[in-house]
Design a protein around this motif. Structure first.
Motif, mmCIF file in Angstrom:
data_model
loop_
_atom_site.group_PDB
_atom_site.id
_atom_site.type_symbol
_atom_site.label_atom_id
_atom_site.label_comp_id
_atom_site.label_asym_id
_atom_site.label_seq_id
_atom_site.Cartn_x
_atom_site.Cartn_y
_atom_site.Cartn_z
ATOM 1 N N SER A 38 8.977 -5.848 2.082
ATOM 2 C CA SER A 38 9.056 -4.594 2.832
ATOM 3 C C SER A 38 9.518 -3.394 2.008
ATOM 4 N N ILE A 39 10.331 -3.594 0.990
ATOM 5 C CA ILE A 39 10.845 -2.454 0.216
ATOM 6 C C ILE A 39 9.726 -1.720 -0.532
ATOM 7 N N PRO A 40 8.778 -2.415 -1.178
ATOM 8 C CA PRO A 40 7.673 -1.669 -1.799
ATOM 9 C C PRO A 40 6.873 -0.854 -0.773
ATOM 10 N N ASN A 47 6.459 7.913 -0.252
ATOM 11 C CA ASN A 47 5.628 8.721 -1.146
ATOM 12 C C ASN A 47 4.580 9.510 -0.370
ATOM 13 N N HIS A 48 4.031 8.900 0.678
ATOM 14 C CA HIS A 48 3.009 9.575 1.489
ATOM 15 C C HIS A 48 3.614 10.550 2.502
ATOM 16 N N LEU A 55 5.833 11.915 8.672
ATOM 17 C CA LEU A 55 5.525 10.592 9.223
ATOM 18 C C LEU A 55 5.140 10.681 10.700
ATOM 19 N N ALA A 56 5.681 11.655 11.406
ATOM 20 C CA ALA A 56 5.322 11.840 12.817
ATOM 21 C C ALA A 56 3.845 12.160 12.987
ATOM 22 N N GLU A 65 -2.580 -0.016 8.031
ATOM 23 C CA GLU A 65 -3.088 -0.675 6.824
ATOM 24 C C GLU A 65 -1.960 -0.907 5.812
ATOM 25 N N MET A 66 -1.054 0.059 5.683
ATOM 26 C CA MET A 66 0.056 -0.079 4.732
ATOM 27 C C MET A 66 1.030 -1.180 5.124
#
Length: 198
Positions: A38-40, A47-48, A55-56, A65-66
């Protein structure tokens, strides 16, 4: 004590503790998932979409997908967006305590409501998220009142109690006796044999 100090559990929550939103995103990804997986994903998401506002607005299909390899991809991705949206529209404020939905377990009283916190109203904030928030984000002595069930948080608090307060600590009863050499050696061996790092 030097060996015990060097065996410190490394948790992502402490690394990002200056930003409570990042702590909550990290624990959403860690919930029921190993840190090495989960950390990666957490860093890729940061980063995105490095802010709650970003993120909202994340496309659910891309976010799903991530997180797909962590399990619960659809639920997790929707929760991350809802968490971020609520964090913006109804931000947690220190001193503004919200009722918690979860329960904690006490030897004396059985199941009791989790204490109110400033983040209890946010989507996905169950006991693990609330424990992490109280340990890493609140500051002061709040960490001393947390009795987590998560094994990594338990190890972290056992270590912190020993290093900072020179006390033994148990997740059911809280602080105990003063540490002694046997306790320090046992804890150091346990943390060295199975290091906590996520």
């Amino acid at each position: 004590m030097t060996e015990l100090y060097q065996a410190k559990p490394i948790l992502i929550q402490e690394h990002v503790s200056a930003d409570s939103w990042k702590v909550l995103v990290a624990v959403t990804l860690l919930n029921k998932t190993a840190g090495k997986k989960s950390i990666p994903v957490f860093f890729e998401i940061m980063n995105h979409w490095p802010t709650p506002a970003a993120l909202a607005q994340a496309p659910l299909s891309l976010l799903k997908e991530m997180v797909k390899d962590l399990g619960l991809g659809e639920v997790r991705s929707a929760r991350l967006v809802a968490l971020s949206q609520t964090y913006i529209s109804d931000p947690p404020l220190p001193g503004k305590l919200r009722p918690s939905r979860g329960k904690v377990y006490s030897n004396e009283e059985g199941s009791v409501p989790y204490p109110p916190t400033p983040v209890s109203h946010l989507p996905g904030c169950g006991p693990y998220a609330l424990d992490s928030y109280r340990i890493f984000c609140v500051g002061g002595d709040e960490w001393k009142y947390v009795l987590p069930r998560d094994k990594e948080l338990v190890k972290y608090l056992q270590w912190k109690w020993a290093i900072q307060e020179y006390r033994q600590w148990d997740p059911l009863h809280g602080p105990g006796d003063t540490i002694d050499l046997k306790y320090v050696r046992t804890m150091t061996a346990a943390l060295t044999e199975r290091p906590v790092s996520h």
